[in-house]
Scaffold this active site. Structure first.
Site, PDB file in Angstrom:
ATOM      1  N   ARG A 276      -7.777   8.927 -30.538  1.00 47.25           N
ATOM      2  CA  ARG A 276      -6.848   8.458 -31.525  1.00 47.25           C
ATOM      3  C   ARG A 276      -5.635   9.488 -31.931  1.00 47.25           C
ATOM      4  O   ARG A 276      -4.604   9.016 -32.182  1.00 47.25           O
ATOM      5  CB  ARG A 276      -7.560   7.986 -32.683  1.00 47.25           C
ATOM      6  N   CYS A 345      -6.414 -19.331 -31.463  1.00 45.67           N
ATOM      7  CA  CYS A 345      -7.109 -20.414 -32.234  1.00 45.67           C
ATOM      8  C   CYS A 345      -8.474 -19.861 -33.078  1.00 45.67           C
ATOM      9  O   CYS A 345      -9.433 -20.104 -32.501  1.00 45.67           O
ATOM     10  CB  CYS A 345      -7.462 -21.571 -31.378  1.00 45.67           C
ATOM     11  N   TYR A 374      -6.726   2.472 -28.860  1.00 48.80           N
ATOM     12  CA  TYR A 374      -7.562   1.139 -29.027  1.00 48.80           C
ATOM     13  C   TYR A 374      -6.621  -0.032 -29.282  1.00 48.80           C
ATOM     14  O   TYR A 374      -6.945  -1.142 -29.954  1.00 48.80           O
ATOM     15  CB  TYR A 374      -8.401   1.397 -30.177  1.00 48.80           C
TER      16      TYR A 374
HETATM   17  C1  LIG Z   1     -14.461   7.108 -28.873  1.00 48.09           C
HETATM   18  C2  LIG Z   1     -14.855   8.730 -28.427  1.00 48.09           C
HETATM   19  C3  LIG Z   1     -14.016   9.821 -28.620  1.00 48.09           C
HETATM   20  C4  LIG Z   1     -12.684   9.544 -29.272  1.00 48.09           C
HETATM   21  O1  LIG Z   1     -12.657   9.456 -30.553  1.00 48.09           O
HETATM   22  P1  LIG Z   1     -11.345   9.291 -31.357  1.00 48.09           P
HETATM   23  O2  LIG Z   1     -11.624   8.970 -32.801  1.00 48.09           O
HETATM   24  O3  LIG Z   1     -10.367   8.425 -30.658  1.00 48.09           O
HETATM   25  O4  LIG Z   1     -10.760  10.826 -31.385  1.00 48.09           O
HETATM   26  C5  LIG Z   1     -14.604  10.973 -28.390  1.00 48.09           C
HETATM   27  N1  LIG Z   1     -16.008  11.413 -28.012  1.00 48.09           N
HETATM   28  C6  LIG Z   1     -16.721  10.101 -27.728  1.00 48.09           C
HETATM   29  C7  LIG Z   1     -18.164  10.512 -27.425  1.00 48.09           C
HETATM   30  C8  LIG Z   1     -16.339   8.777 -28.172  1.00 48.09           C
HETATM   31  O5  LIG Z   1     -17.202   7.947 -27.861  1.00 48.09           O
END
Ligand SMILES: *Cc1c(COP(=O)(O)O)cnc(C)c1O
Length: 420
Positions: A276, A345, A374
């Protein structure tokens, strides 16, 4: 922070008018800024420069090949959680030695694919999984590195669906079990238990939960050292929060300042898995107002994008800022509260609720901000809606990086049996 800015009341991505992208490719549409993606990656890289970690971008946040390739060219590795993500990672030519593979439910086939590709290591989440990796590695005549995912039992106080590090979550193993497994690692002749993984959740805006989790990891690492079990890798996962609304997240530099002193002491190779933080504010979803509808209680702006295109508001009650692509500055300009809703819907189909926006008209373009992570990756074909296109902007140029699906795409894999 990002490169989506107004110039003369018109929203731009870098040096491109958003309106021009809509003209060319229609709506709804995801738009990513190359500069912002790179800036965010560089922020983490710079903050941790003194220990030169491997920064593995979390593919599930944004798995567009162009985005992955761009980050890989900057030197990033990739964090994958499925055979499909591994496939995409290999497609963009990342060195397999920069791929780490996490997830609680890796299948036998997926494990074999990762071993054959010679990825850096697995982040393993259960004893049963270790058993399966051991068997597959044995069959393939390989010995593979594995990091155990420890659940540090800390609460990062985020949405319950994105918290992964409380003992009631399905992720990882408690510290005690991890220790027992490390001490008995010799029972696995095809595994090298060389790493420890902690990923505590997502959209974490404060360094404190990370510090607590890392301290718990350090306790385990020290205990193991006392028993002559030496590790190579410490993977602290992702989870760094970003600004969607009025959050005040730590910067990469602040985060590094808090955790680096702890990490340096270990002497282990550090892995980071940001998703993210890199992609979130690097993308927007563009949508168009189709209808306006006033009821006794509400003003609805019905737009052409729905929860199938961006599910975060419906699924996590997530806040995304909504900006008009052309700012209304006319005389007599008024504001109204709108619910921005999609055509699906479902009552849960909304992008924003009770938003104070300058008066909207049909055909107005709206930018849903912070949709780069996401967003597209969680989109679906619900209501038989083709998935939308994705565009990457580079200064004053833009390229289509995923075509809009067609109706033919919707039925491409379906089969009607001859006899029904
Ligand atoms: C989803 C995930 C991330 C990334 O998380 P962010 O919040 O997008 O930084 C990193 N490591 C693992 C194991 C994840 O499942």
């Amino acid at each position: 922070m990002h490169h989506f800015k107004y110039q003369n009341n018109e929203l731009y991505c870098e040096a491109v008018k958003i309106r021009d992208i809509a003209k060319k490719f229609g709506t709804p549409l995801y738009i990513y800024s190359r500069r912002t993606l790179i800036d965010h990656y560089q922020k983490i890289k710079t903050a941790f420069r003194s220990i030169n970690p491997l920064i593995c971008f979390s593919v599930k946040a944004n798995s567009n090949l162009a985005v992955l390739k761009l980050l890989v060219k900057q030197g990033a590795g990739l964090d994958v959680v499925s055979g499909g993500e591994l496939y995409k990672a290999l497609k963009v030519g990342v060195s397999p030695k920069k791929i780490v593979y996490a997830g609680v439910g890796k299948s036998e086939v997926e494990i074999a694919q990762a071993i054959r590709a010679e990825t850096l290591f697995f982040n393993a989440e259960s004893f049963a999984e270790l058993g399966l990796i051991e068997r597959v590695a044995g069959r393939l005549g390989k010995r593979v590195d594995v990091a155990l995912r420890m659940n540090p039992d800390v609460d990062p106080h985020t949405h319950k669906f994105i918290t992964t590090a409380k003992m009631t979550n399905k992720f990882g193993l408690d510290a005690k079990t991890c220790e027992e497994i490390f001490l008995r690692a010799c029972i696995f002749s095809h595994l090298r238990l060389t790493g420890l993984h902690v990923h505590i959740g997502s959209q974490i805006t404060d360094a404190q939960p990370f510090v607590r989790a890392i301290k718990k990891a350090l306790v385990l690492i020290r205990r193991l050292k006392e028993r002559k079990v030496l590790l190579k890798y410490l993977n602290i996962g992702g989870g760094l929060g970003i600004v969607y609304h009025d959050e005040k997240p730590q910067s990469a530099a602040e985060f590094a300042r808090r955790v680096l002193p702890l990490l340096k002491k270990t002497g282990l190779k550090l892995i980071l898995e940001p998703g993210r933080f890199i992609a979130g504010n690097s993308g927007i979803m563009l949508t168009k107002v189709v209808y306006l509808k006033k009821t006794p209680n509400k003003n609805f702006a019905i737009v052409d994008a729905g929860m199938n295109d961006l599910v975060r508001p419906s699924f996590y009650d997530a806040y995304h800022e909504i900006l008009p692509v052309v700012r209304n500055t006319g005389y007599g300009r008024r504001n109204t509260e709108y619910d921005i809703v999609g055509p699906i819907c479902e009552s849960g189909d909304f992008l924003a609720k009770d938003r104070n926006l300058s008066v909207l008209q049909a055909e107005d373009l709206l930018a849903v901000m912070g949709a780069g992570a996401y967003g597209f990756t969680m989109s679906s074909n619900y209501n038989s809606r083709p998935r939308v296109a994705e565009v990457l902007v580079n200064k004053n140029k833009f390229s289509l990086v995923r075509k809009r699906e067609t109706y033919a795409d919707l039925i491409r894999l379906e089969i009607i049996p001859r006899k029904l």
